[in-house]
Write a protein that holds these residues in place. Sequence first.
Motif, mmCIF file in Angstrom:
data_model
loop_
_atom_site.group_PDB
_atom_site.id
_atom_site.type_symbol
_atom_site.label_atom_id
_atom_site.label_comp_id
_atom_site.label_asym_id
_atom_site.label_seq_id
_atom_site.Cartn_x
_atom_site.Cartn_y
_atom_site.Cartn_z
ATOM 1 N N ILE A 96 0.825 -1.210 0.000
ATOM 2 C CA ILE A 96 0.000 0.000 0.000
ATOM 3 C C ILE A 96 0.859 1.260 0.000
ATOM 4 O O ILE A 96 0.395 2.349 -0.348
ATOM 5 C CB ILE A 96 -0.971 -0.018 1.205
ATOM 6 C CG1 ILE A 96 -2.217 0.811 0.885
ATOM 7 C CG2 ILE A 96 -0.311 0.489 2.465
ATOM 8 C CD1 ILE A 96 -3.333 0.613 1.884
ATOM 9 N N LYS A 97 2.149 1.129 0.367
ATOM 10 C CA LYS A 97 3.047 2.273 0.342
ATOM 11 C C LYS A 97 3.556 2.553 -1.070
ATOM 12 O O LYS A 97 4.024 3.652 -1.363
ATOM 13 C CB LYS A 97 4.245 2.037 1.280
ATOM 14 C CG LYS A 97 3.951 2.342 2.746
ATOM 15 C CD LYS A 97 5.213 2.182 3.568
ATOM 16 C CE LYS A 97 5.046 2.796 4.953
ATOM 17 N NZ LYS A 97 4.937 4.251 4.916
ATOM 18 N N ILE A 98 3.476 1.540 -1.952
ATOM 19 C CA ILE A 98 4.029 1.690 -3.294
ATOM 20 C C ILE A 98 2.945 1.955 -4.330
ATOM 21 O O ILE A 98 3.103 2.789 -5.226
ATOM 22 C CB ILE A 98 4.822 0.423 -3.689
ATOM 23 C CG1 ILE A 98 5.925 0.154 -2.657
ATOM 24 C CG2 ILE A 98 5.429 0.571 -5.078
ATOM 25 C CD1 ILE A 98 6.637 -1.161 -2.857
ATOM 26 N N THR A 99 1.822 1.252 -4.211
ATOM 27 C CA THR A 99 0.731 1.423 -5.168
ATOM 28 C C THR A 99 -0.386 2.244 -4.538
ATOM 29 O O THR A 99 -0.269 2.689 -3.390
ATOM 30 C CB THR A 99 0.208 0.055 -5.641
ATOM 31 O OG1 THR A 99 -0.686 0.258 -6.740
ATOM 32 C CG2 THR A 99 -0.498 -0.695 -4.533
ATOM 33 N N SER A 100 -1.458 2.436 -5.281
ATOM 34 C CA SER A 100 -2.579 3.213 -4.764
ATOM 35 C C SER A 100 -3.409 2.380 -3.797
ATOM 36 O O SER A 100 -3.385 1.146 -3.833
ATOM 37 C CB SER A 100 -3.477 3.685 -5.915
ATOM 38 O OG SER A 100 -4.115 2.576 -6.527
ATOM 39 N N VAL A 101 -4.158 3.071 -2.932
ATOM 40 C CA VAL A 101 -5.028 2.376 -1.993
ATOM 41 C C VAL A 101 -6.063 1.551 -2.750
ATOM 42 O O VAL A 101 -6.378 0.416 -2.382
ATOM 43 C CB VAL A 101 -5.727 3.385 -1.052
ATOM 44 C CG1 VAL A 101 -6.771 2.689 -0.186
ATOM 45 C CG2 VAL A 101 -4.701 4.072 -0.169
ATOM 46 N N ALA A 102 -6.585 2.118 -3.846
ATOM 47 C CA ALA A 102 -7.602 1.420 -4.635
ATOM 48 C C ALA A 102 -7.042 0.128 -5.232
ATOM 49 O O ALA A 102 -7.667 -0.935 -5.173
ATOM 50 C CB ALA A 102 -8.120 2.330 -5.741
ATOM 51 N N ASN A 103 -5.831 0.217 -5.836
ATOM 52 C CA ASN A 103 -5.218 -0.989 -6.398
ATOM 53 C C ASN A 103 -4.982 -2.045 -5.319
ATOM 54 O O ASN A 103 -5.280 -3.228 -5.508
ATOM 55 C CB ASN A 103 -3.881 -0.633 -7.054
ATOM 56 C CG ASN A 103 -4.049 0.085 -8.381
ATOM 57 O OD1 ASN A 103 -5.044 0.757 -8.596
ATOM 58 N ND2 ASN A 103 -3.064 -0.030 -9.248
ATOM 59 N N ALA A 104 -4.423 -1.607 -4.188
ATOM 60 C CA ALA A 104 -4.108 -2.543 -3.107
ATOM 61 C C ALA A 104 -5.373 -3.199 -2.569
ATOM 62 O O ALA A 104 -5.396 -4.402 -2.299
ATOM 63 C CB ALA A 104 -3.370 -1.817 -1.988
ATOM 64 N N THR A 105 -6.440 -2.417 -2.428
ATOM 65 C CA THR A 105 -7.693 -2.949 -1.890
ATOM 66 C C THR A 105 -8.296 -3.985 -2.826
ATOM 67 O O THR A 105 -8.689 -5.077 -2.400
ATOM 68 C CB THR A 105 -8.696 -1.809 -1.655
ATOM 69 O OG1 THR A 105 -8.143 -0.882 -0.725
ATOM 70 C CG2 THR A 105 -10.012 -2.349 -1.102
ATOM 71 N N PHE A 106 -8.345 -3.648 -4.117
ATOM 72 C CA PHE A 106 -8.943 -4.584 -5.070
ATOM 73 C C PHE A 106 -8.134 -5.874 -5.177
ATOM 74 O O PHE A 106 -8.685 -6.982 -5.099
ATOM 75 C CB PHE A 106 -9.052 -3.939 -6.451
ATOM 76 C CG PHE A 106 -9.399 -4.915 -7.542
ATOM 77 C CD1 PHE A 106 -10.592 -5.620 -7.502
ATOM 78 C CD2 PHE A 106 -8.517 -5.154 -8.579
ATOM 79 C CE1 PHE A 106 -10.909 -6.541 -8.496
ATOM 80 C CE2 PHE A 106 -8.826 -6.069 -9.569
ATOM 81 C CZ PHE A 106 -10.025 -6.763 -9.527
ATOM 82 N N LEU A 107 -6.814 -5.741 -5.345
ATOM 83 C CA LEU A 107 -5.982 -6.926 -5.539
ATOM 84 C C LEU A 107 -5.978 -7.821 -4.299
ATOM 85 O O LEU A 107 -6.016 -9.053 -4.409
ATOM 86 C CB LEU A 107 -4.550 -6.511 -5.895
ATOM 87 C CG LEU A 107 -4.414 -5.832 -7.275
ATOM 88 C CD1 LEU A 107 -3.026 -5.237 -7.437
ATOM 89 C CD2 LEU A 107 -4.692 -6.836 -8.388
ATOM 90 N N ALA A 108 -5.959 -7.205 -3.116
ATOM 91 C CA ALA A 108 -5.978 -8.004 -1.879
ATOM 92 C C ALA A 108 -7.298 -8.743 -1.722
ATOM 93 O O ALA A 108 -7.343 -9.819 -1.118
ATOM 94 C CB ALA A 108 -5.729 -7.105 -0.667
ATOM 95 N N ASN A 109 -8.373 -8.180 -2.265
ATOM 96 C CA ASN A 109 -9.685 -8.809 -2.129
ATOM 97 C C ASN A 109 -9.969 -9.832 -3.221
ATOM 98 O O ASN A 109 -11.109 -10.287 -3.378
ATOM 99 C CB ASN A 109 -10.781 -7.743 -2.096
ATOM 100 C CG ASN A 109 -10.920 -7.117 -0.726
ATOM 101 O OD1 ASN A 109 -11.220 -7.794 0.251
ATOM 102 N ND2 ASN A 109 -10.667 -5.823 -0.624
#
Length: 310
Positions: A96-109
């Motif tokens: 989440i420090k490197i990519t956007s919050v949106a990208n991190a949230t979607f990919l983690a889910n």
Amino acid sequence: MSEPNDKSALIGLLVLIMGAVAIGMAAPLVKLSELGPQTVGFWRMALAIPFAFLWMQFDRDPPRKPETPAGWKRWLYLALPGLLFSGDLAFWHAGIKITSVANATFLANLQPVFVVLAAWLIFKEKITKQFMFAAGLAVAGAALLSAGNITVAPERWPGDVLSMATAVWYAAYILAVRQARRFASTGTVIFFTVAVSAPILGLTALGFGETILPGSLTDWLVLIGLAVGVQIIGQGGVAFGLGRVPAPVASIIILIQPVVASIAGWLMFGEAFAPIQYAGAALVMAGVWWVQRKSRTAASRGLAKPPPGG
């Protein structure tokens, strides 16, 4: 199926939903903290240890079953969820420090994809077309929740890879908890999870050079909220439900959490909640409703196995 087992499956679903709602508050609470992300993860686990220990004392393991692992294998099964959850938090916070919050949230889910694949390939669980349809609805909804802010940029790919790995870690954690719950109580599984995770995340925080001690009362309150609300109530509810609900079903129900996180972000931080996100939330809830409805139908027909213990 007998009535007690039918009731047990229903209770498992309800507690699982409650746990997913509580976990949805993790991201907003982390955002309130002024500490580094790895340190937040460490305190979330460390402060949960005494609560988990008390829970374990009142929630004894069920009587020994034939499938209970013997010797060192039993301890491995109990330690594995903590090891996997440490990887989940470490990769999530780093990504989440490197990519956007949106990208991190979607990919983690995307974790339901890996849970379903593992349940089918490794545990030979039957995956119906209706379940796949419901899962598709929920995952598509999770994508729409983040769609307005998802970006494609080469400099963010390392963070995207870490966030995708987060989904794998969390999927493995769900399956590990499911296996441990076949012979151990919820309290035991949660205690071993936090006891194993805390030192690993503490060393990770030191490795990143983060400040360990909170500097304000607000930080302490946020950390206690994460420990009690998110870890004990949230992940505890998930562990309880995984003793009574199939892992693929649980992985879809857990997708309630990004809906809760989005609503909390809107209420607490004034973050935009666009029409496309309303549609995403509706799809997630439709998928969750369909999955839990079919799960209850299967239980009532005697297709669910009775739980090994509380």
